[in-house]
Scaffold this motif. Structure first.
Motif, short mmCIF file in Angstrom:
data_model
loop_
_atom_site.label_atom_id
_atom_site.label_comp_id
_atom_site.label_asym_id
_atom_site.label_seq_id
_atom_site.Cartn_x
_atom_site.Cartn_y
_atom_site.Cartn_z
N ARG A 137 -6.43 0.10 -3.60
CA ARG A 137 -7.67 -0.54 -3.12
C ARG A 137 -7.45 -2.03 -2.87
O ARG A 137 -7.92 -2.57 -1.86
CB ARG A 137 -8.80 -0.33 -4.12
CG ARG A 137 -9.40 1.04 -4.09
CD ARG A 137 -10.63 1.16 -4.94
NE ARG A 137 -10.30 0.89 -6.34
CZ ARG A 137 -11.04 1.24 -7.36
NH1 ARG A 137 -12.17 1.86 -7.18
NH2 ARG A 137 -10.65 0.98 -8.59
N GLY A 138 -6.76 -2.68 -3.80
CA GLY A 138 -6.50 -4.11 -3.62
C GLY A 138 -5.66 -4.39 -2.39
O GLY A 138 -5.92 -5.35 -1.65
N CYS A 164 0.84 -1.21 0.00
CA CYS A 164 0.00 0.00 0.00
C CYS A 164 0.87 1.26 0.00
O CYS A 164 0.57 2.23 -0.72
CB CYS A 164 -0.93 0.01 1.21
SG CYS A 164 -2.34 -1.10 1.08
N ALA A 165 1.92 1.24 0.78
CA ALA A 165 2.82 2.40 0.82
C ALA A 165 3.45 2.65 -0.55
O ALA A 165 3.55 3.80 -1.00
CB ALA A 165 3.90 2.21 1.88
N LEU A 184 -5.50 -2.54 0.31
CA LEU A 184 -6.33 -2.30 1.49
C LEU A 184 -7.26 -3.48 1.76
O LEU A 184 -7.44 -3.89 2.92
CB LEU A 184 -7.14 -1.01 1.31
CG LEU A 184 -6.34 0.28 1.31
CD1 LEU A 184 -7.22 1.47 0.90
CD2 LEU A 184 -5.69 0.53 2.66
N GLU A 185 -7.84 -4.04 0.71
CA GLU A 185 -8.72 -5.21 0.88
C GLU A 185 -7.94 -6.42 1.38
O GLU A 185 -8.42 -7.16 2.24
CB GLU A 185 -9.41 -5.54 -0.44
CG GLU A 185 -10.46 -4.52 -0.84
CD GLU A 185 -11.06 -4.79 -2.21
OE1 GLU A 185 -10.91 -5.91 -2.74
OE2 GLU A 185 -11.66 -3.85 -2.76
N LEU A 186 -6.76 -6.62 0.85
CA LEU A 186 -5.93 -7.74 1.29
C LEU A 186 -5.52 -7.56 2.75
O LEU A 186 -5.57 -8.52 3.54
CB LEU A 186 -4.70 -7.86 0.39
CG LEU A 186 -3.85 -9.10 0.55
CD1 LEU A 186 -4.68 -10.37 0.35
CD2 LEU A 186 -2.71 -9.07 -0.44
N ALA A 187 -5.15 -6.35 3.12
CA ALA A 187 -4.79 -6.09 4.51
C ALA A 187 -5.98 -6.36 5.43
O ALA A 187 -5.83 -6.96 6.51
CB ALA A 187 -4.31 -4.65 4.67
N ALA A 188 -7.17 -5.96 5.00
CA ALA A 188 -8.37 -6.18 5.82
C ALA A 188 -8.65 -7.66 6.02
O ALA A 188 -9.19 -8.06 7.06
CB ALA A 188 -9.58 -5.50 5.17
#
Length: 195
Positions: free
Chosen positions: A152-153, A101-102, A155-159
Motif C-alpha cells: 500500500r505504501g 511494489c514488485a 502504491l501511494e508513493l508511486a501515485a
C-alpha cells in the motif's frame, strides 16, 4: 541472505532502508515457516507432515531470498527519494516505487503460501506442538501484514510521482487478499493457542 541475526537487527536500526520493514516481514515469515517445519519434523509417522516439512523448507528459503530482494529495492527507493528536487526526480522515484511494489508483492505471495501451509499443518501436525504452530501463525500474520502495508505504501508513493493505474490494477487485489489472510491466520493462531 548471509547476514547474521545480529547484523540484520543492526541493519534495521540504520537509516539506509537495507534492510527495512519489508525485509523484516519476510524474515519474520521465514521464521514462521521454520517453526511450521519443526512441528512437521516432530510428526514423523504422518506422510503429509513430511511433505509439508519439505514445502515449508523451500518456502522459508524463498522468503529469505525475497527479503533480500526487498531490502535491495528499499535501498534503491531510499536513494531515489534522497535525490534533490529536479524534473527527473519524480520518474526516478516512480520507477523505484514500482520495483519496491514488485518486491513487496513477491513477499506477499510467498506469505500467502505460508498461511496455506500452516493451515494444513494444523490438521496433520503433532498435537503436542500446537502452541508452536500458533506462534508460527502469529508470525506469519505479521509477515502478511508487512507485505500489505509495504505494498500500500509503495502504491501511494508511486501515485505521488506518476500514474499508478497499471500498478493499482496489478496489486490492489493482492493487498485485499493479504489483509484477509492475515485475519484468517490470526484466527488460526488464536484457535491453536487455546488451552
Amino acid at each position: 541472505m548471509t547476514r547474521t541475526l545480529d547484523g540484520f537487527i543492526r541493519g534495521l536500526r540504520r537509516a539506509s532502508g537495507n534492510p527495512g520493514g519489508g525485509a523484516a516481514g519476510g524474515v519474520a515469515a521465514a521464521i514462521g515457516a521454520a517453526l511450521g517445519t519443526m512441528v512437521c519434523n516432530y510428526t514423523p509417522d504422518e506422510p503429509r507432515a513430511r511433505e509439508r516439512a519439505l514445502a515449508l523448507d523451500l518456502l522459508g528459503d524463498r522468503l529469505v531470498a525475497g527479503a533480500e530482494a526487498d531490502a535491495e529495492a528499499s535501498e534503491r527507493l531510499g536513494a531515489a527519494l534522497a535525490l534533490p528536487d529536479a524534473p527527473d526526480r519524480s520518474p526516478t522515484v516512480f520507477d523505484a516505487a514500482t520495483d519496491a511494489c514488485a518486491a513487496s508483492a513477491a513477499l506477499g505471495e510467498l506469505a500467502l503460501g505460508l498461511a496455506r501451509e500452516l493451515r494444513t499443518v494444523a490438521d496433520v501436525g503433532n498435537r503436542h506442538l500446537m502452541s508452536d504452530l500458533a506462534v508460527a501463525a502469529d508470525i506469519a500474520a505479521a509477515g502478511l501484514g508487512a507485505a500489505a502495508t509495504n505494498l500500500r505504501g509503495g502504491l501511494e508513493l508511486a501515485a505521488a510521482h506518476g500514474d499508478p493505474t497499471a500498478l493499482e490494477a496489478a496489486h490492489r487485489s493482492l493487498v485485499d487478499a493479504l489483509l484477509a489472510a492475515r485475519a484468517d491466520t490470526r484466527a488460526l493462531a488464536d484457535r491453536l493457542g487455546e488451552p
